[in-house]
Design a protein around this motif. Sequence first.
Motif, short mmCIF file in Angstrom:
data_model
loop_
_atom_site.label_atom_id
_atom_site.label_comp_id
_atom_site.label_asym_id
_atom_site.label_seq_id
_atom_site.Cartn_x
_atom_site.Cartn_y
_atom_site.Cartn_z
N LEU A 24 -6.62 7.86 -2.02
CA LEU A 24 -6.26 7.67 -3.44
C LEU A 24 -7.48 7.27 -4.25
O LEU A 24 -7.60 7.61 -5.43
CB LEU A 24 -5.16 6.61 -3.58
N ALA A 25 -8.41 6.54 -3.63
CA ALA A 25 -9.63 6.11 -4.32
C ALA A 25 -10.68 7.23 -4.34
O ALA A 25 -11.81 7.01 -4.79
CB ALA A 25 -10.20 4.86 -3.65
N ARG B 73 -12.37 8.43 -1.97
CA ARG B 73 -13.49 8.20 -1.06
C ARG B 73 -13.32 8.99 0.24
O ARG B 73 -14.29 9.28 0.92
CB ARG B 73 -13.64 6.72 -0.74
N LEU C 130 -5.19 4.64 1.08
CA LEU C 130 -5.80 4.07 -0.13
C LEU C 130 -7.21 4.64 -0.35
O LEU C 130 -7.61 4.86 -1.50
CB LEU C 130 -5.83 2.54 -0.05
N MET C 131 -7.96 4.85 0.72
CA MET C 131 -9.29 5.46 0.57
C MET C 131 -9.16 6.88 0.02
O MET C 131 -10.04 7.35 -0.71
CB MET C 131 -10.03 5.47 1.91
N ALA D 108 0.83 -1.21 0.00
CA ALA D 108 0.00 0.00 0.00
C ALA D 108 0.86 1.26 0.00
O ALA D 108 0.55 2.26 -0.67
CB ALA D 108 -0.93 0.00 1.22
N TRP E 187 1.87 7.02 -6.82
CA TRP E 187 0.97 8.17 -7.05
C TRP E 187 1.74 9.47 -6.79
O TRP E 187 1.65 10.42 -7.57
CB TRP E 187 -0.26 8.08 -6.13
N GLU F 289 -2.73 2.87 6.31
CA GLU F 289 -2.73 2.42 4.91
C GLU F 289 -4.15 2.51 4.35
O GLU F 289 -4.35 2.89 3.18
CB GLU F 289 -2.22 0.98 4.82
N TYR F 290 -5.12 2.17 5.17
CA TYR F 290 -6.52 2.24 4.74
C TYR F 290 -6.90 3.68 4.40
O TYR F 290 -7.51 3.95 3.36
CB TYR F 290 -7.40 1.68 5.86
N GLU F 291 -6.50 4.61 5.26
CA GLU F 291 -6.80 6.03 4.99
C GLU F 291 -6.07 6.50 3.73
O GLU F 291 -6.63 7.26 2.93
CB GLU F 291 -6.38 6.90 6.20
N SER G 237 -1.85 -0.55 9.44
CA SER G 237 -2.95 -0.92 8.51
C SER G 237 -4.04 0.15 8.48
O SER G 237 -4.65 0.39 7.43
CB SER G 237 -3.58 -2.25 8.92
N LEU G 238 -4.31 0.76 9.65
CA LEU G 238 -5.38 1.76 9.70
C LEU G 238 -5.02 2.96 8.84
O LEU G 238 -5.89 3.56 8.19
CB LEU G 238 -5.62 2.22 11.15
N LEU H 22 2.26 1.70 -3.53
CA LEU H 22 1.28 2.26 -4.46
C LEU H 22 1.13 3.77 -4.21
O LEU H 22 1.07 4.57 -5.15
CB LEU H 22 -0.07 1.56 -4.32
#
Lengths: 118, 329
Positions: free
Chosen positions: B324-325, B327, B321-322, B176, B183, B317-319, B314-315, B179
């Motif tokens: 980058l998406a 969201r 990727l969200m 993550a 970007w 990484e989630y923020e 992980s928390l 990626l």
Amino acid sequence: MPQHRPDLAEILRTVRELTVELAPQVDAKGKYDLRVAAYLLVMAEREVALAPALDRKHHAQLEKLLGHPATDGELSARLRAGELDDRFDDVLAVLLDQVADSVRVVKPSQLDPIHQEP
Amino acid sequence: MNERLLAAVRRRFGSAATIESVVLPTLGGSNLTTIFDVVDGSSAASRRRLVARQETYVADNTPFLAPDRQFQLLLVATKHGIPCPAPVFQLEPQDELGRGYVTAFVGGETFPKRILTDARFAGARAKLAEQSGEVLARLHAIPVTEVSFLDAQPDSHDPLGAQLARLDSYGEAHPAVELGARWLVKHRPKNARRQLVHGDYRTGNLLVSESGLEALLDWECAHTGSGLEDLGWLCTRSWRFGQNHLPAGGFGSREDLFAAYARVSGSPVDADEVHWWEVFGLLRWVVLNVMQAYGHHAEGRRSAAFAACGRNASLYEYELLMTLAKRFD
């Protein structure tokens, strides 16, 4: 090798319950430490329950993405080298799903509604 | 420990000096902090509340500015009227307290949840975005020639490369992060600004009273680069502490922050560049958490909280990727 009761999940839960019992007997620093301990233990309990299915899914997703059985290390190296730049959105979708699964173990309350279990 | 601190104090304040009201706050990931009063014995008016910071993270791959350079930086910041703890003296080898320094104590609150939700800080919250824009614009106007010692920080030359080099030194794969790095490489801002960057300006490092911002703490991540990095870091989602509708530190809007910054700096804020630094900030926060877990796992800085940091990566990484998406904003 089978072990007698309690199983691993129940051992973790037992120790976590102990952290709650001990909290009134310790000072503020101790209470903080016990909360951290409980945080780690409940995470471990979720991991025991979820890991077999999530591990299988993780490996299957990597194999589908890269065309052969692969590791996070290989995916990381190929991303760093720019080899997957033209598949950015595909990789993002897979990684977001995988990281959401990690959060499901670590702290599921942090998940956005789109990743909450129905 | 207190005997050594007392001896260190007597070397600077004379043999009649004593230390009282010693408090060890249980916070900080890379320093041991001791708050104490120095009384020189002549009168109650001589009482001064001070803070000793001793380095506890000693490693070749440390991302943190050496304590003697932090001390120099506080001298420069103080000279330019930036609110920060006034530097008092540096620890020397004969003090046997490791590397570190002593500053004046500044009263106030740093605990994010209290600052962001207690009723008594409502007035402060209403001002903090504007005050942050103003103080950061003033900080970024300090001539970099006065902080040339920051050139030695890898972050001063290649901020993203510095993060990835640190990640590599921890020996754990994080797709993550990779990626996110791609970007960032593809959307790199086209500017070559070279300003003094605080590097850790965020809720939790701001000392706040009921009347607003009192001091900027924790200068150990300072380097040179684009000042907009500080704005982006303040707006990074992790520093909103659940107040996600208030992107600037969980207390204000980007608009108020940017407007104050533009007014004082005299140039408009490039919102796209700040967004780039927010994405960078999420990546950096992942790497910092991996660092803490690595310290616990491999370098003897054993701590249950640092162990939790490894999983908490992980928390973030989630923020990342969200975001980058598209969201999360």
